[in-house]
Design a protein around this motif. Structure first.
Motif, PDB file in Angstrom:
ATOM      1  N   GLU A   1      17.905 -23.434 -25.791  1.00 11.87           N
ATOM      2  CA  GLU A   1      19.343 -23.642 -25.600  1.00 11.87           C
ATOM      3  C   GLU A   1      19.711 -23.016 -24.263  1.00 11.87           C
ATOM      4  O   GLU A   1      19.054 -22.075 -23.805  1.00 11.87           O
ATOM      5  CB  GLU A   1      20.140 -22.977 -26.731  1.00 11.87           C
ATOM      6  CG  GLU A   1      19.639 -23.287 -28.132  1.00 11.87           C
ATOM      7  CD  GLU A   1      20.000 -24.686 -28.581  1.00 11.87           C
ATOM      8  OE1 GLU A   1      20.932 -25.261 -27.987  1.00 11.87           O
ATOM      9  OE2 GLU A   1      19.357 -25.196 -29.519  1.00 11.87           O
ATOM     10  N   ALA A   2      20.764 -23.532 -23.638  1.00 10.98           N
ATOM     11  CA  ALA A   2      21.165 -23.006 -22.337  1.00 10.98           C
ATOM     12  C   ALA A   2      22.683 -22.948 -22.246  1.00 10.98           C
ATOM     13  O   ALA A   2      23.393 -23.698 -22.933  1.00 10.98           O
ATOM     14  CB  ALA A   2      20.597 -23.865 -21.215  1.00 10.98           C
ATOM     15  N   GLU A   3      23.158 -22.079 -21.397  1.00 18.86           N
ATOM     16  CA  GLU A   3      24.585 -21.961 -21.117  1.00 18.86           C
ATOM     17  C   GLU A   3      24.974 -22.943 -20.015  1.00 18.86           C
ATOM     18  O   GLU A   3      24.141 -23.287 -19.160  1.00 18.86           O
ATOM     19  CB  GLU A   3      24.927 -20.534 -20.682  1.00 18.86           C
ATOM     20  CG  GLU A   3      24.694 -19.480 -21.748  1.00 18.86           C
ATOM     21  CD  GLU A   3      25.619 -19.672 -22.936  1.00 18.86           C
ATOM     22  OE1 GLU A   3      26.788 -20.045 -22.720  1.00 18.86           O
ATOM     23  OE2 GLU A   3      25.156 -19.441 -24.067  1.00 18.86           O
ATOM     24  N   PRO A   4      26.228 -23.410 -19.994  1.00 23.00           N
ATOM     25  CA  PRO A   4      26.672 -24.345 -18.954  1.00 23.00           C
ATOM     26  C   PRO A   4      26.470 -23.817 -17.534  1.00 23.00           C
ATOM     27  O   PRO A   4      26.288 -24.596 -16.595  1.00 23.00           O
ATOM     28  CB  PRO A   4      28.163 -24.537 -19.263  1.00 23.00           C
ATOM     29  CG  PRO A   4      28.279 -24.241 -20.716  1.00 23.00           C
ATOM     30  CD  PRO A   4      27.272 -23.164 -21.002  1.00 23.00           C
ATOM     31  N   GLY A   5      26.490 -22.504 -17.364  1.00 21.38           N
ATOM     32  CA  GLY A   5      26.315 -21.931 -16.033  1.00 21.38           C
ATOM     33  C   GLY A   5      24.870 -21.831 -15.582  1.00 21.38           C
ATOM     34  O   GLY A   5      24.598 -21.413 -14.448  1.00 21.38           O
ATOM     35  N   THR A   6      23.926 -22.244 -16.434  1.00 18.13           N
ATOM     36  CA  THR A   6      22.511 -22.195 -16.067  1.00 18.13           C
ATOM     37  C   THR A   6      22.260 -23.074 -14.842  1.00 18.13           C
ATOM     38  O   THR A   6      22.779 -24.187 -14.755  1.00 18.13           O
ATOM     39  CB  THR A   6      21.636 -22.693 -17.243  1.00 18.13           C
ATOM     40  OG1 THR A   6      21.933 -21.921 -18.407  1.00 18.13           O
ATOM     41  CG2 THR A   6      20.158 -22.549 -16.915  1.00 18.13           C
ATOM     42  N   SER A   7      21.467 -22.595 -13.902  1.00 20.03           N
ATOM     43  CA  SER A   7      21.233 -23.345 -12.664  1.00 20.03           C
ATOM     44  C   SER A   7      20.432 -24.612 -12.934  1.00 20.03           C
ATOM     45  O   SER A   7      19.717 -24.716 -13.946  1.00 20.03           O
ATOM     46  CB  SER A   7      20.479 -22.483 -11.651  1.00 20.03           C
ATOM     47  OG  SER A   7      19.130 -22.299 -12.064  1.00 20.03           O
ATOM     48  N   GLU A   8      20.550 -25.574 -12.015  1.00 21.27           N
ATOM     49  CA  GLU A   8      19.795 -26.816 -12.156  1.00 21.27           C
ATOM     50  C   GLU A   8      18.294 -26.548 -12.146  1.00 21.27           C
ATOM     51  O   GLU A   8      17.531 -27.197 -12.852  1.00 21.27           O
ATOM     52  CB  GLU A   8      20.179 -27.802 -11.043  1.00 21.27           C
ATOM     53  CG  GLU A   8      21.597 -28.333 -11.169  1.00 21.27           C
ATOM     54  CD  GLU A   8      21.889 -29.453 -10.178  1.00 21.27           C
ATOM     55  OE1 GLU A   8      20.940 -29.976  -9.569  1.00 21.27           O
ATOM     56  OE2 GLU A   8      23.083 -29.796 -10.013  1.00 21.27           O
ATOM     57  N   GLY A   9      17.872 -25.577 -11.333  1.00 21.62           N
ATOM     58  CA  GLY A   9      16.456 -25.241 -11.274  1.00 21.62           C
ATOM     59  C   GLY A   9      15.939 -24.720 -12.603  1.00 21.62           C
ATOM     60  O   GLY A   9      14.843 -25.091 -13.053  1.00 21.62           O
ATOM     61  N   GLU A  10      16.742 -23.865 -13.256  1.00 24.13           N
ATOM     62  CA  GLU A  10      16.339 -23.328 -14.558  1.00 24.13           C
ATOM     63  C   GLU A  10      16.302 -24.424 -15.616  1.00 24.13           C
ATOM     64  O   GLU A  10      15.390 -24.464 -16.453  1.00 24.13           O
ATOM     65  CB  GLU A  10      17.293 -22.210 -14.983  1.00 24.13           C
ATOM     66  CG  GLU A  10      17.195 -20.941 -14.156  1.00 24.13           C
ATOM     67  CD  GLU A  10      18.257 -19.930 -14.533  1.00 24.13           C
ATOM     68  OE1 GLU A  10      17.908 -18.913 -15.139  1.00 24.13           O
ATOM     69  OE2 GLU A  10      19.450 -20.173 -14.226  1.00 24.13           O
ATOM     70  N   LEU A  11      17.286 -25.328 -15.593  1.00 22.28           N
ATOM     71  CA  LEU A  11      17.306 -26.431 -16.555  1.00 22.28           C
ATOM     72  C   LEU A  11      16.107 -27.349 -16.350  1.00 22.28           C
ATOM     73  O   LEU A  11      15.470 -27.791 -17.314  1.00 22.28           O
ATOM     74  CB  LEU A  11      18.614 -27.225 -16.420  1.00 22.28           C
ATOM     75  CG  LEU A  11      19.887 -26.520 -16.872  1.00 22.28           C
ATOM     76  CD1 LEU A  11      21.114 -27.372 -16.527  1.00 22.28           C
ATOM     77  CD2 LEU A  11      19.857 -26.230 -18.368  1.00 22.28           C
ATOM     78  N   ALA A  12      15.807 -27.632 -15.084  1.00 25.21           N
ATOM     79  CA  ALA A  12      14.653 -28.493 -14.783  1.00 25.21           C
ATOM     80  C   ALA A  12      13.366 -27.856 -15.275  1.00 25.21           C
ATOM     81  O   ALA A  12      12.491 -28.540 -15.826  1.00 25.21           O
ATOM     82  CB  ALA A  12      14.579 -28.755 -13.283  1.00 25.21           C
ATOM     83  N   ALA A  13      13.242 -26.558 -15.099  1.00 22.01           N
ATOM     84  CA  ALA A  13      12.032 -25.864 -15.558  1.00 22.01           C
ATOM     85  C   ALA A  13      11.902 -25.930 -17.076  1.00 22.01           C
ATOM     86  O   ALA A  13      10.795 -26.080 -17.608  1.00 22.01           O
ATOM     87  CB  ALA A  13      12.062 -24.407 -15.096  1.00 22.01           C
TER      88      ALA A  13
END
Length: 515
Positions: free
Chosen positions: A224-236
């Motif tokens: 799960e991720a927070e909306p403020g998570t960076s695009e790089g972190e989401l991609a990873a």
């Protein structure tokens, strides 16, 4: 709305297709008043999960609950009765019907046994005004732009009084302005208490609207991720490793004209003009990207360059050689490398091995005295597999058994295995995971740097902005304008809707002044 604040829960949902586990014990809660983004690469299992929720598929394991009640959803009618609506990636509309006819299909209003068409029209107008979705109830769906057709899909779900709305990759066929409008619609639906499930693989959109983010990889929830998570972190999270989201390339050094298209007109399968008096030049050592919403003549343009469709008029030349009426075998010999938009249909033979697919368009180079040189084919395959990092068990493995990214690597490896005049790649990263996209982009840039002319057709604006040295915007078969890759997104979006560059700039500037 049919329900109040009940949570819609998926508990331990598992779905198998033969040996493939598309969903592996997935659990998540869908809460009214929140936008829940389901993020994952194509093939991760997102759409399968939502098709289960909408009654189009039945799970092998697990349950769906609404509050304390267990739901049995074996068809969409049961899902809609529970307050679940779905806006499909591929529109479920009947083109020859009007907007209001599509909206009431299957639950037609009647008075004293007579079809009440006026009430259907009124409902369309009421919902259109309420959600600022301007749609003419009497318009034929086939006459509407794709952005308006999507509004009809949304209105259909709202007409059924859906509390839980599923949006399945809804931005694939929209201009940037239409995407922004859709985001506002989703937020307004959320603010009045509806639950939104937003399925996507586009990181920027997730960060713009998400309240909750669930990431799925290979059929499993990986976090799960927070909306403020960076695009790089989401991609990873999506890929399982860190990836480079921006293309790392030096400034182009264009050389001589290699592809010259002059006054090209092409008809589509029904005889209508799809490419309309189009002219375009691509030089060696540059990447020209054609931007536009799908269905504006890009497919027909690519087919005309390849030679599978004969133009009505105009010319196409490669390094001064006229290939206007040439068949694909001749255009390939003239130096064309071709990556088709549908790799499954046109890019490879699924039952053939990796080794066989890697030499499909160059068999003469692997023949000796009328027989195929199997040793040379095998050695070529081993080299290409290593060079392009094709993940496989063996060069004898059938291409149909590879992942989408590895299938695309096979196609690109074949096309780049010989000297090229022009690389024509249509939707080069469609259905490909983020990690493979990074690799494919690097190879495309490397081909540019070898002096090849590169023409990319892509509906992914982020890809266009990242890869292009010049952007040619296409609308209804014509080039609206050719601009630099740092052109503002708002300007590009207006051009994709047919507005000239100067008018688009003026409109954006006027909007900024009014704000």
């Amino acid at each position: 709305m049919k329900t109040g604040s009940e949570v819609l829960s998926l508990n331990g949902i598992t779905k198998r297709f033969g040996s493939l586990t598309a969903n592996d014990s997935i659990s998540l809660d869908i809460v009214p008043g929140r936008i829940h983004c389901l993020l994952g690469e194509n093939g991760a299992g997102k759409s399968t999960l939502m098709n289960i929720l909408f009654g189009l598929l039945e799970p092998d394991e697990g349950e769906i609950k609404l509050g304390d009640r267990t739901l049995t959803l074996t068809n969409p009618k049961q899902a809609m009765a529970a307050g679940i609506g779905m806006v499909h990636q591929h529109f479920m509309l009947i083109p020859v019907f009007t907007v209001f006819e599509n909206m009431v299909l299957g639950h037609e209003p009647s008075r004293a046994g007579v079809l009440d068409l006026n009430s259907a029209r009124r409902k369309v107008r009421e919902l259109s005004e309420r959600y600022k979705l301007d749609v003419d109830p009497d318009a034929l769906v086939e006459d509407l732009p794709v952005g308006i057709q999507q509004r009809v899909e949304i209105l259909k779900a709202l007409a059924n009084d859906a509390t839980y709305l599923i949006f399945d990759e809804p931005t694939a066929v929209l201009t940037p302005q239409e995407i922004d409008e859709l985001m506002l619609v989703m937020k307004s639906l959320r603010d009045e208490g509806r639950a939104i499930v937003f399925i996507t693989h586009k990181l920027r959109e997730v960060r713009e609207v998400a309240d909750d983010i669930t990431v799925i990889r290979r059929g499993k929830v990986v976090g799960e991720a927070e909306p403020g998570t960076s695009e790089g972190e989401l991609a990873a999270m999506m890929v399982g490793r860190s990836v480079l989201l921006q293309v790392d390339k030096e400034e182009a050094k264009p050389g001589a004209e290699r592809l010259v298209i002059d006054g090209l007109t092409v008809a589509n399968a029904s005889g209508a003009v799809a490419v309309d008096d189009l002219s375009l030049t691509v030089r060696g050592g540059e990447i020209v990207c054609i931007a536009g919403v799908q269905g504006n003549g890009q497919t027909e343009l690519s087919e005309a360059i390849l030679g599978t469709t004969m133009p009505v008029s105009g010319t196409v030349t490669l390094d001064g050689v006229d290939i206007t009426t040439a068949k694909p075998a001749r255009t390939i010999k003239a130096g064309l490398g071709y990556v088709p938009e549908d790799r499954h249909r046109d890019g490879f033979v699924g039952e053939f091995s990796i080794a066989e697919n890697l030499v499909l368009d160059n068999l003469d180079a692997y023949s000796r005295f009328g027989s195929l040189d199997l040793r040379a084919i095998a050695e070529n395959a081993k080299a290409r597999i290593e060079e392009f990092d094709i993940r496989s068990s063996s060069y004898t493995q059938p291409v149909k058994s590879l992942s989408g990214g590895n299938q695309q690597k096979v196609v690109l490896a074949r096309e780049l295995s010989r000297p090229l005049t022009l690389l024509l790649a249509s939707q080069p990263t469609r259905g490909v995971d983020v990690g493979a996209i990074e690799f494919l982009h690097k190879r495309i840039v490397a081909e540019r740097d070898r002096g090849t002319a590169v023409l990319i057709v892509s509906t992914e604006l982020e890809e266009v902005e990242s890869l292009a040295d010049r952007i040619a915007v296409m609308y209804r078969g014509r080039i609206v304008g050719i601009v630099d890759p740092d052109t503002p997104r708002d300007v590009l979006g207006l051009m994709m809707a047919g507005v000239s560059y100067d008018d688009a700039v003026a409109t954006v500037q006027e909007g900024s002044t009014n704000e």
